[in-house]
Design a protein around this motif. Sequence first.
Motif, PDB file in Angstrom:
ATOM      1  N   ARG A 238       0.909  -1.333  -0.148  1.00 44.53           N
ATOM      2  CA  ARG A 238       0.140  -0.025  -0.122  1.00 44.53           C
ATOM      3  C   ARG A 238       0.867   1.193  -0.120  1.00 44.53           C
ATOM      4  O   ARG A 238       0.596   2.171  -0.690  1.00 44.53           O
ATOM      5  CB  ARG A 238      -0.736  -0.079   1.390  1.00 44.53           C
ATOM      6  N   ILE A 239       1.827   1.042   0.643  1.00 42.02           N
ATOM      7  CA  ILE A 239       2.900   2.298   0.633  1.00 42.02           C
ATOM      8  C   ILE A 239       3.411   2.539  -0.742  1.00 42.02           C
ATOM      9  O   ILE A 239       3.605   3.743  -1.277  1.00 42.02           O
ATOM     10  CB  ILE A 239       3.876   2.225   1.852  1.00 42.02           C
ATOM     11  N   LYS A 240       3.833   1.338  -1.329  1.00 42.45           N
ATOM     12  CA  LYS A 240       4.353   1.429  -2.768  1.00 42.45           C
ATOM     13  C   LYS A 240       3.115   2.109  -3.631  1.00 42.45           C
ATOM     14  O   LYS A 240       3.854   2.981  -4.502  1.00 42.45           O
ATOM     15  CB  LYS A 240       4.526   0.252  -3.273  1.00 42.45           C
ATOM     16  N   VAL A 241       1.982   1.782  -3.311  1.00 40.38           N
ATOM     17  CA  VAL A 241       0.898   2.687  -4.379  1.00 40.38           C
ATOM     18  C   VAL A 241       1.092   4.149  -4.124  1.00 40.38           C
ATOM     19  O   VAL A 241       0.948   4.978  -4.792  1.00 40.38           O
ATOM     20  CB  VAL A 241      -0.222   2.136  -4.140  1.00 40.38           C
ATOM     21  N   ILE A 242       1.241   4.548  -2.701  1.00 38.49           N
ATOM     22  CA  ILE A 242       1.189   5.961  -2.462  1.00 38.49           C
ATOM     23  C   ILE A 242       2.374   6.697  -3.129  1.00 38.49           C
ATOM     24  O   ILE A 242       2.426   7.630  -3.729  1.00 38.49           O
ATOM     25  CB  ILE A 242       1.246   6.080  -0.810  1.00 38.49           C
ATOM     26  N   LEU A 243       3.740   5.849  -2.907  1.00 38.63           N
ATOM     27  CA  LEU A 243       4.883   6.402  -3.546  1.00 38.63           C
ATOM     28  C   LEU A 243       4.627   6.661  -5.098  1.00 38.63           C
ATOM     29  O   LEU A 243       5.043   7.498  -5.747  1.00 38.63           O
ATOM     30  CB  LEU A 243       6.136   5.223  -3.255  1.00 38.63           C
ATOM     31  N   VAL A 244       4.324   5.507  -5.761  1.00 41.56           N
ATOM     32  CA  VAL A 244       3.798   5.435  -7.220  1.00 41.56           C
ATOM     33  C   VAL A 244       3.225   6.676  -7.648  1.00 41.56           C
ATOM     34  O   VAL A 244       3.402   7.371  -8.711  1.00 41.56           O
ATOM     35  CB  VAL A 244       3.427   4.219  -7.674  1.00 41.56           C
ATOM     36  N   MET A 245       2.189   6.738  -6.909  1.00 36.80           N
ATOM     37  CA  MET A 245       1.178   7.773  -7.195  1.00 36.80           C
ATOM     38  C   MET A 245       1.571   9.163  -7.027  1.00 36.80           C
ATOM     39  O   MET A 245       1.252  10.103  -7.751  1.00 36.80           O
ATOM     40  CB  MET A 245      -0.386   7.508  -6.541  1.00 36.80           C
ATOM     41  N   SER A 246       2.398   9.236  -5.971  1.00 37.16           N
ATOM     42  CA  SER A 246       3.027  10.493  -5.799  1.00 37.16           C
ATOM     43  C   SER A 246       3.920  11.184  -6.946  1.00 37.16           C
ATOM     44  O   SER A 246       3.981  12.218  -7.247  1.00 37.16           O
ATOM     45  CB  SER A 246       4.176  10.415  -4.556  1.00 37.16           C
ATOM     46  N   GLU A 311     -17.893   2.969  -9.842  1.00 38.85           N
ATOM     47  CA  GLU A 311     -16.914   4.322  -9.671  1.00 38.85           C
ATOM     48  C   GLU A 311     -15.547   3.965 -10.133  1.00 38.85           C
ATOM     49  O   GLU A 311     -14.939   2.849  -9.839  1.00 38.85           O
ATOM     50  CB  GLU A 311     -16.954   4.724  -8.219  1.00 38.85           C
ATOM     51  N   PRO A 312     -14.854   4.895 -11.061  1.00 42.60           N
ATOM     52  CA  PRO A 312     -13.284   4.373 -11.526  1.00 42.60           C
ATOM     53  C   PRO A 312     -12.402   4.331  -9.821  1.00 42.60           C
ATOM     54  O   PRO A 312     -12.717   4.943  -9.305  1.00 42.60           O
ATOM     55  CB  PRO A 312     -13.111   5.592 -12.325  1.00 42.60           C
ATOM     56  N   ASN A 313     -11.397   3.563 -10.086  1.00 41.39           N
ATOM     57  CA  ASN A 313     -10.600   3.414  -8.945  1.00 41.39           C
ATOM     58  C   ASN A 313      -9.716   4.502  -9.197  1.00 41.39           C
ATOM     59  O   ASN A 313      -9.680   5.364 -10.013  1.00 41.39           O
ATOM     60  CB  ASN A 313      -9.940   2.298  -8.947  1.00 41.39           C
ATOM     61  N   SER A 314      -8.854   4.751  -8.022  1.00 35.35           N
ATOM     62  CA  SER A 314      -7.933   5.974  -7.966  1.00 35.35           C
ATOM     63  C   SER A 314      -7.156   6.060  -8.962  1.00 35.35           C
ATOM     64  O   SER A 314      -6.967   7.200  -9.874  1.00 35.35           O
ATOM     65  CB  SER A 314      -7.217   6.122  -6.602  1.00 35.35           C
ATOM     66  N   PRO A 315      -6.386   5.081  -9.425  1.00 37.01           N
ATOM     67  CA  PRO A 315      -5.397   5.145 -10.604  1.00 37.01           C
ATOM     68  C   PRO A 315      -6.049   5.597 -11.953  1.00 37.01           C
ATOM     69  O   PRO A 315      -5.708   6.458 -12.678  1.00 37.01           O
ATOM     70  CB  PRO A 315      -4.739   3.893 -10.790  1.00 37.01           C
ATOM     71  N   LYS A 316      -7.255   5.246 -12.332  1.00 36.87           N
ATOM     72  CA  LYS A 316      -8.106   5.640 -13.396  1.00 36.87           C
ATOM     73  C   LYS A 316      -8.388   7.180 -13.163  1.00 36.87           C
ATOM     74  O   LYS A 316      -8.411   7.833 -14.084  1.00 36.87           O
ATOM     75  CB  LYS A 316      -9.304   4.675 -13.651  1.00 36.87           C
ATOM     76  N   ALA A 435      -3.180   0.440 -13.917  1.00 37.81           N
ATOM     77  CA  ALA A 435      -4.320   0.675 -12.843  1.00 37.81           C
ATOM     78  C   ALA A 435      -4.558  -0.819 -12.179  1.00 37.81           C
ATOM     79  O   ALA A 435      -4.604  -0.713 -10.824  1.00 37.81           O
ATOM     80  CB  ALA A 435      -5.655   0.963 -13.458  1.00 37.81           C
ATOM     81  N   ASN A 436      -4.688  -1.832 -12.595  1.00 34.10           N
ATOM     82  CA  ASN A 436      -5.165  -2.942 -11.994  1.00 34.10           C
ATOM     83  C   ASN A 436      -4.250  -3.555 -11.058  1.00 34.10           C
ATOM     84  O   ASN A 436      -4.319  -3.991  -9.841  1.00 34.10           O
ATOM     85  CB  ASN A 436      -5.531  -4.326 -13.090  1.00 34.10           C
ATOM     86  N   THR A 437      -2.972  -3.252 -11.466  1.00 34.22           N
ATOM     87  CA  THR A 437      -1.606  -3.658 -10.701  1.00 34.22           C
ATOM     88  C   THR A 437      -1.871  -2.954  -9.286  1.00 34.22           C
ATOM     89  O   THR A 437      -1.580  -3.529  -8.293  1.00 34.22           O
ATOM     90  CB  THR A 437      -0.265  -3.657 -11.392  1.00 34.22           C
ATOM     91  N   LEU A 438      -1.932  -1.624  -9.490  1.00 36.27           N
ATOM     92  CA  LEU A 438      -1.869  -0.745  -8.391  1.00 36.27           C
ATOM     93  C   LEU A 438      -3.019  -0.904  -7.330  1.00 36.27           C
ATOM     94  O   LEU A 438      -3.063  -1.008  -6.262  1.00 36.27           O
ATOM     95  CB  LEU A 438      -1.758   0.760  -8.757  1.00 36.27           C
TER      96      LEU A 438
END
Length: 463
Positions: A238-246, A311-316, A435-438
Amino acid sequence: MANQQHQILGHPRGLFLLFGTELWERFSYYAMRAILVLYLTDTTLNGGLGWTTKEALDLYGIYTGLVYITPMLGGWLADNYLGQRRSIMIGGTLMAIGQFTLALPADMLGLSTVHSFYLGLALLITGNGLFKPNISTMVGDLYNEGDNRRDGAFTIFYMGINLGALLAGVVSGSVTNSFGWKAGFVAAGIGMIVSLVMQMTMAQSWLGNIGREPAVKRDLKLKKSDKKEPLTKSEMNRIKVILVMSLFTIVFWAGFEQAGGLMNIYTQQYTDRMIGGFEVPAAWFQSLNPFFIITLAPILAVLWVKLGKHEPNSPKKFAFAMFFLALGFLCMVGAVMEQGGDTAVKTSMLWLVGAFFFHTLGELCLSPIGLSLVTKLAPLRLASLMMGAWFGCNAIANYVAGYVGSHVGELGAFAIFSGIAVTAIISGVVLLLFANTLVRWMHGAESPVSQAEPIEQPQTQIA
């Protein structure tokens, strides 16, 4: 204990207390920011400090950079020692004192004018570091994991930020013109006091125990442990997702922040701003963004909830933000093409209105969604720290924005505007592909649960 069954517009009423608290804090911040450079560069005869434009802009850059970096420290202190609500009160108090320090005559403090000014800025920076990450984290605490109202809640909260910003420029500018620079700082200080009074008088009944206990202590209680455990694999993911999205937020804001720099200059020099016999001031175009946010945010907040499981997910949503950013810069490309290489040609202001409209749609698909994402994914004991790190990306983005915009003389506006559009499109496509991976790394944090049950707060009252 707050009665979380009390709802307004389908959300816990605590959201609207935090909305109001943030609105007046942002009013305070933007009221001061609106006059800061003008105050620094005005002549001493008129009550300013008489600095050069370069000196003023250098200090402005340092100030805004620290404003975005200190939330990391403030978040860590809240998570480990102070708790979010106490951090907000301490931070808000420091900011109020800072605003009034700027407003008071320096001799009343026994300091030189410059030293008094620096003291006021230091108090504002420190207070902001404690306030900014924790008010946002508390919004997320109002909702259980999987509650699909959370993104809509942050969109409403984000509207409060921009309503405060919109009011700030009008009020600060008006009182400064009528009563001088010090009156502008007083107005900012009063806004901060209103924010504090709302928290002091309404927090316990509207929020209950949310934000009272440090996150680390609360996490240990939930896990029935007396020591910190290493992060689990799912928490690390989950932290990896935050960093990637950052990383993608840096790309977005580096483009978006051209609004105050390169696009502002383009507005001033190359845009036909005449409506009949009246020339629209270039600065007025800066109000288009908060205006569009206030008008569009409620629509998107309702849309996210209405879509439910669709609803679209956050990456989308982040990908949509990138595409909207690209559309905005394609409008600016259209403006440059209208000139046809002749800098004497003035372009239609509709290009700018279109650019700000699409950029605002992008902002609403990214900024409040990002705040919501951090509260979904960050481990409880790191919630405010991760929120502070998220804001730290804005400092990087602002630097990149200035660096890119400063090359307009070498590259030309067409190359910069089109380059940002292409970069945004590529970033959006990459986000859609991964998106699906995240989402998989989120380990169920975005599984929609319509109208999830409100959070049950502990019965124990904490002193």
